[in-house]
Design a protein around this motif. Structure first.
Motif, PDB file in Angstrom:
ATOM      1  N   ASN A  96       9.153 -28.477 -23.914  1.00 28.08           N
ATOM      2  CA  ASN A  96       9.322 -27.273 -24.717  1.00 28.08           C
ATOM      3  C   ASN A  96       9.464 -27.604 -26.199  1.00 28.08           C
ATOM      4  N   VAL A  97      10.190 -28.668 -26.523  1.00 25.80           N
ATOM      5  CA  VAL A  97      10.369 -29.053 -27.922  1.00 25.80           C
ATOM      6  C   VAL A  97       9.031 -29.447 -28.548  1.00 25.80           C
ATOM      7  N   VAL A  98       8.210 -30.180 -27.804  1.00 26.66           N
ATOM      8  CA  VAL A  98       6.872 -30.535 -28.301  1.00 26.66           C
ATOM      9  C   VAL A  98       6.061 -29.269 -28.573  1.00 26.66           C
ATOM     10  N   PHE A  99       6.167 -28.294 -27.682  1.00 28.42           N
ATOM     11  CA  PHE A  99       5.468 -27.012 -27.870  1.00 28.42           C
ATOM     12  C   PHE A  99       6.023 -26.246 -29.061  1.00 28.42           C
ATOM     13  N   ARG A 100       7.357 -26.098 -29.137  1.00 30.49           N
ATOM     14  CA  ARG A 100       7.969 -25.318 -30.212  1.00 30.49           C
ATOM     15  C   ARG A 100       7.755 -25.963 -31.580  1.00 30.49           C
ATOM     16  N   ALA A 101       7.571 -27.280 -31.602  1.00 28.90           N
ATOM     17  CA  ALA A 101       7.286 -27.966 -32.864  1.00 28.90           C
ATOM     18  C   ALA A 101       5.851 -27.738 -33.321  1.00 28.90           C
ATOM     19  N   GLY A 102       5.013 -27.197 -32.419  1.00 32.53           N
ATOM     20  CA  GLY A 102       3.633 -26.894 -32.785  1.00 32.53           C
ATOM     21  C   GLY A 102       2.640 -27.982 -32.451  1.00 32.53           C
ATOM     22  N   PHE A 103       3.066 -28.986 -31.663  1.00 28.46           N
ATOM     23  CA  PHE A 103       2.186 -30.099 -31.348  1.00 28.46           C
ATOM     24  C   PHE A 103       1.329 -29.844 -30.118  1.00 28.46           C
ATOM     25  N   ALA A 104       1.477 -28.697 -29.495  1.00 33.58           N
ATOM     26  CA  ALA A 104       0.659 -28.313 -28.345  1.00 33.58           C
ATOM     27  C   ALA A 104       0.543 -26.794 -28.327  1.00 33.58           C
ATOM     28  N   ARG A 105      -0.555 -26.301 -27.802  1.00 33.30           N
ATOM     29  CA  ARG A 105      -0.821 -24.864 -27.810  1.00 33.30           C
ATOM     30  C   ARG A 105       0.049 -24.110 -26.806  1.00 33.30           C
ATOM     31  N   GLU A 152      -4.124 -31.193 -32.470  1.00 36.13           N
ATOM     32  CA  GLU A 152      -4.854 -30.424 -33.480  1.00 36.13           C
ATOM     33  C   GLU A 152      -4.956 -28.951 -33.073  1.00 36.13           C
ATOM     34  N   THR A 153      -5.191 -28.701 -31.793  1.00 38.91           N
ATOM     35  CA  THR A 153      -5.281 -27.327 -31.300  1.00 38.91           C
ATOM     36  C   THR A 153      -3.941 -26.626 -31.416  1.00 38.91           C
ATOM     37  N   GLY A 154      -2.861 -27.340 -31.106  1.00 39.50           N
ATOM     38  CA  GLY A 154      -1.526 -26.765 -31.213  1.00 39.50           C
ATOM     39  C   GLY A 154      -1.163 -26.404 -32.642  1.00 39.50           C
ATOM     40  N   LEU A 155      -1.474 -27.287 -33.576  1.00 38.31           N
ATOM     41  CA  LEU A 155      -1.159 -27.039 -34.978  1.00 38.31           C
ATOM     42  C   LEU A 155      -1.983 -25.892 -35.554  1.00 38.31           C
TER      43      LEU A 155
END
Length: 203
Positions: A96-105, A152-155
């Motif tokens: 979740n932290v990886v997602f909330r940081a914007g590193f994954a879509r 890149e997609t997440g950002l």
């Protein structure tokens, strides 16, 4: 019950809310439940209302029923309100932290980054999606993974901002847990009290 892998927009329509962790797609084109009678108004029972709120949490964070139940048991045994503790435990998960940081879509995409060894915690590789972060810890990506297509997609996703409890540096692809999340951290509408009531008769 195993982790949900079916149509994501369909499940969001059924639950009546968009779950950013489950899918980046929107339900605005068809904001009503799927099926032949989707647009017919139905009065939900108290049980159905509680179940729906529980399902929102479970599906957004990508947990099984057993995992969420175990977290609820842990939350009830804490010194703070069970609902607030449950949200804190969910938000502190590494995927979740990886997602909330914007590193994954999405959270499933973040989980894949973690399990494939692309993510570091305080400079050390951690490949357990459920790893629970503490205040002060830093999540980053391996140098070779910083230009990964998933990152890149997440950002590129612009509809979600990083929560206040995370300090994100997109240039270095790192995020620091500045403080512990609270019950307001969930990025969608949720009635935590209904989830507490759902489990009160089952634990």
């Amino acid at each position: 019950m195993s982790r949900y892998t079916g149509p994501r927009v369909k499940i969001m329509r059924a639950l009546g809310t968009e779950l950013p962790g489950l899918s980046a797609k929107k339900t605005e084109r068809r904001p009503y439940p799927p099926g032949q009678h989707g647009q017919a108004r139905k009065k939900l029972s108290e049980y159905a209302l509680r179940l729906r709120e529980k399902q929102k949490l479970r599906l957004n964070y990508g947990l099984t029923d057993r995992q969420l139940r175990n977290l609820m048991i842990e939350a009830r045994g804490s010194d703070i309100a069970a609902g607030a503790k449950l949200i804190e435990l969910l938000e502190r998960r590494l995927d979740n932290v990886v997602f909330r940081a914007g590193f994954a879509r999405t959270i499933p995409a973040a989980r894949q980054l973690v399990t494939h060894g692309h993510v570091l915690v305080d400079g050390k590789r951690v490949d357990i999606a459920s790893y629970r972060l503490r205040a002060g810890q830093t999540v980053s990506l391996r140098e070779k993974s910083r230009t990964h297509q998933t990152v890149e997609t997440g950002l590129a996703r612009k509809d979600l901002e990083a929560p206040t409890w995370l300090t994100v540096d997109k240039d270095t692809r790192s995020a620091r847990v500045a403080s512990l999340p609270d019950e307001t951290s969930v990025p969608f509408a949720i009635e935590v009290q209904l989830i507490i009531e759902f489990y009160s008769q089952r634990l």
